[in-house]
Scaffold this active site. Structure first.
Site, PDB file in Angstrom:
ATOM      1  N   ASP A 193     -37.193 -51.063 -38.974  1.00 20.73           N
ATOM      2  CA  ASP A 193     -36.645 -50.370 -37.812  1.00 20.73           C
ATOM      3  C   ASP A 193     -37.754 -49.671 -37.019  1.00 20.73           C
ATOM      4  O   ASP A 193     -38.743 -49.208 -37.601  1.00 20.73           O
ATOM      5  CB  ASP A 193     -35.633 -49.326 -38.309  1.00 20.73           C
ATOM      6  CG  ASP A 193     -35.019 -48.511 -37.193  1.00 20.73           C
ATOM      7  OD1 ASP A 193     -34.273 -49.083 -36.371  1.00 20.73           O
ATOM      8  OD2 ASP A 193     -35.298 -47.289 -37.119  1.00 20.73           O
ATOM      9  N   GLU A 218     -38.579 -54.759 -35.706  1.00 13.40           N
ATOM     10  CA  GLU A 218     -37.981 -54.435 -34.415  1.00 13.40           C
ATOM     11  C   GLU A 218     -39.048 -53.782 -33.537  1.00 13.40           C
ATOM     12  O   GLU A 218     -39.202 -52.565 -33.539  1.00 13.40           O
ATOM     13  CB  GLU A 218     -36.789 -53.481 -34.592  1.00 13.40           C
ATOM     14  CG  GLU A 218     -36.122 -53.125 -33.278  1.00 13.40           C
ATOM     15  CD  GLU A 218     -35.421 -51.756 -33.298  1.00 13.40           C
ATOM     16  OE1 GLU A 218     -34.477 -51.579 -32.514  1.00 13.40           O
ATOM     17  OE2 GLU A 218     -35.826 -50.872 -34.089  1.00 13.40           O
ATOM     18  N   ASP A 300     -27.633 -52.180 -30.950  1.00  9.29           N
ATOM     19  CA  ASP A 300     -28.142 -51.304 -29.885  1.00  9.29           C
ATOM     20  C   ASP A 300     -27.869 -51.880 -28.504  1.00  9.29           C
ATOM     21  O   ASP A 300     -27.377 -51.192 -27.613  1.00  9.29           O
ATOM     22  CB  ASP A 300     -29.657 -51.099 -30.027  1.00  9.29           C
ATOM     23  CG  ASP A 300     -30.035 -50.234 -31.210  1.00  9.29           C
ATOM     24  OD1 ASP A 300     -29.307 -49.262 -31.496  1.00  9.29           O
ATOM     25  OD2 ASP A 300     -31.061 -50.520 -31.849  1.00  9.29           O
TER      26      ASP A 300
END
Length: 413
Positions: A193, A218, A300
């Site tokens: 992340d 990410e 997201d």
């Protein structure tokens, strides 16, 4: 170069964290959305494991499984507690065991850029971790986010203490935790992340030490816009993602945010965007397809957050593109399970065609058309596709329609 047979793959993947990337036949499912914490999620997924496996997914990315200050899991606190808003430790372990039986790997969401403290320390900030495992003090927190550690090696995630990965004791503790997730809890793959938040060299160290079968980062920053208009040339954007992958020693893949940004504009009647000036796909998958994890939306960009959503009426054109192209495609839970049986079955059919024609991350691609209302390409030697409302079909009697839907069609030999 020949690709390993299935038996070779299964034997070596336990010890070789590069085998999955070399094999290039991963198909991922993001198995949650932003609202998943509101229902018994591990139990819900347990009921879907059979369908996930049957549909052809090799790995399912699960939401953060450890205790968090926020219910979604992205403000971690006690990293060794597996009781979360998604369910109990017992339910999680039962899910992981079932996934293993069905040969779907479980991907852990690794949130190690920041961590919420338990007690106040330096400057009156919650930057100490007393009373829980990994009971760090303020030296574990970067000085730019209220701690006594060094400056961050990446971008700050504001509002919470950011972990100082330059500290040896921090890296040792994180590595111990990753090994626990990998070998005791039973996760096999990792998703890193907010990878912009700390240097990629630490991701390399963590992968080398914990040996996940497959990793993805990410690395998300903004595409190149001129006002609200997406610029045609996104080379600097994809280069930043490629630099991050390089920084991990090429051990990790990365989500192809460049392709996502371009594809969601292209489907609005701008398919010319899908061919770069050199005739290649314009995202990371055009430059380094074996490390490009393609996707249409995630928790997201889509879901209830909708920070950067793909146009909903064009979802299947998006999947027709990523599921026929090189790279490593990811399907989003919402589209697969919440948007009706038709979408689910169309995606399954595209996965089936991909596997049958042995399309993999490094498959060759020739783009035939990239006009405002039409995109067409041949992938490998035995599959071709078109998206858009422009008319096109391959020439030659050897081509047979494999599957089609609203504004897309796929043929095979």
């Amino acid at each position: 170069m020949g690709y390993p047979s299935k038996g070779f793959e299964e034997n070596t993947q336990q010890t070789d964290n590069g085998a999955a990337i070399r094999n290039g036949r991963e198909i991922l499912l993001q198995a949650f959305n932003w609202e998943s914490h509101k229902r018994g999620w591990w139990q819900n997924l347990d009921n879907k494991v059979h369908d996930i496996a049957k549909s052809g997914f090799t790995s399912a990315w699960l939401p953060p499984a450890t205790h968090s200050f926020s219910p979604e899991g992205y403000l971690p606190q006690n990293l060794y507690s597996l009781n979360s808003s998604y369910g109990s430790e017992r339910q999680l372990k039962a899910l992981l065991q079932k996934m293993k039986q069905y040969k779907v790997r479980a991907m852990a969401d690794i949130v190690i850029n920041h961590r919420v403290g338990t007690t106040t320390g330096h400057g009156g900030m919650y930057n100490r971790y007393d009373g829980i495992p990994l009971s760090w003090n303020e030296h574990a927190v970067t000085c730019c986010t209220g701690g006594l550690g060094n400056r961050s090696t990446g971008d700050n995630f504001n509002g919470v203490p950011n972990i100082d990965h330059t500290q040896h004791f921090v890296r040792q503790d994180i590595l111990g935790w990753l090994k626990w997730l990998r070998y005791t809890v039973g996760f096999q793959d990792f998703r890193f992340d907010f990878a912009r938040g700390y240097s990629a060299k630490y991701v390399k160290e963590y992968i080398e030490g914990s040996r996940p079968i497959f990793s993805v980062g990410e690395y998300w920053d903004s595409c190149n816009y001129n006002g609200h208009y997406l610029e045609y040339n996104q080379d600097s954007h994809r280069q930043r993602i490629i630099n991050w992958i390089d920084g991990t020693g090429q051990l990790s893949t990365a989500f192809d945010f460049t392709t996502k940004g371009i594809l969601q504009e292209a489907v609005k009647g701008q398919f010319w965007r899908l061919r770069d000036p050199h005739g290649k796909p314009p995202g990371v998958l055009g430059w380094w397809p074996s490390r490009a994890v393609t996707f249409v939306d995630n928790h997201d960009t889509g879901s209830t957050q909708a920070h950067w959503p793909f146009p909903s009426h064009h979802i299947m054109e998006g999947y027709a593109y990523i599921l026929t192209h090189p790279g490593l495609p990811t399907v989003f839970y919402d589209h697969f399970y919440d948007w009706g049986n038709s979408i689910h079955d169309q995606i399954v059919k595209l996965i089936e065609v991909r596997k049958k024609q042995d399309i993999h991350s490094r498959s060759s691609i020739r783009i035939f058309e990239a006009q405002p209302n039409l995109y067409a390409a041949i992938i490998g030697e035995k599959l071709c596709m078109k998206i858009g409302d422009g008319s096109w079909c391959p020439s030659g009697r050897e081509w047979t329609l494999a599957t089609c839907g609203h504004r897309y069609a796929v043929w095979h030999k």
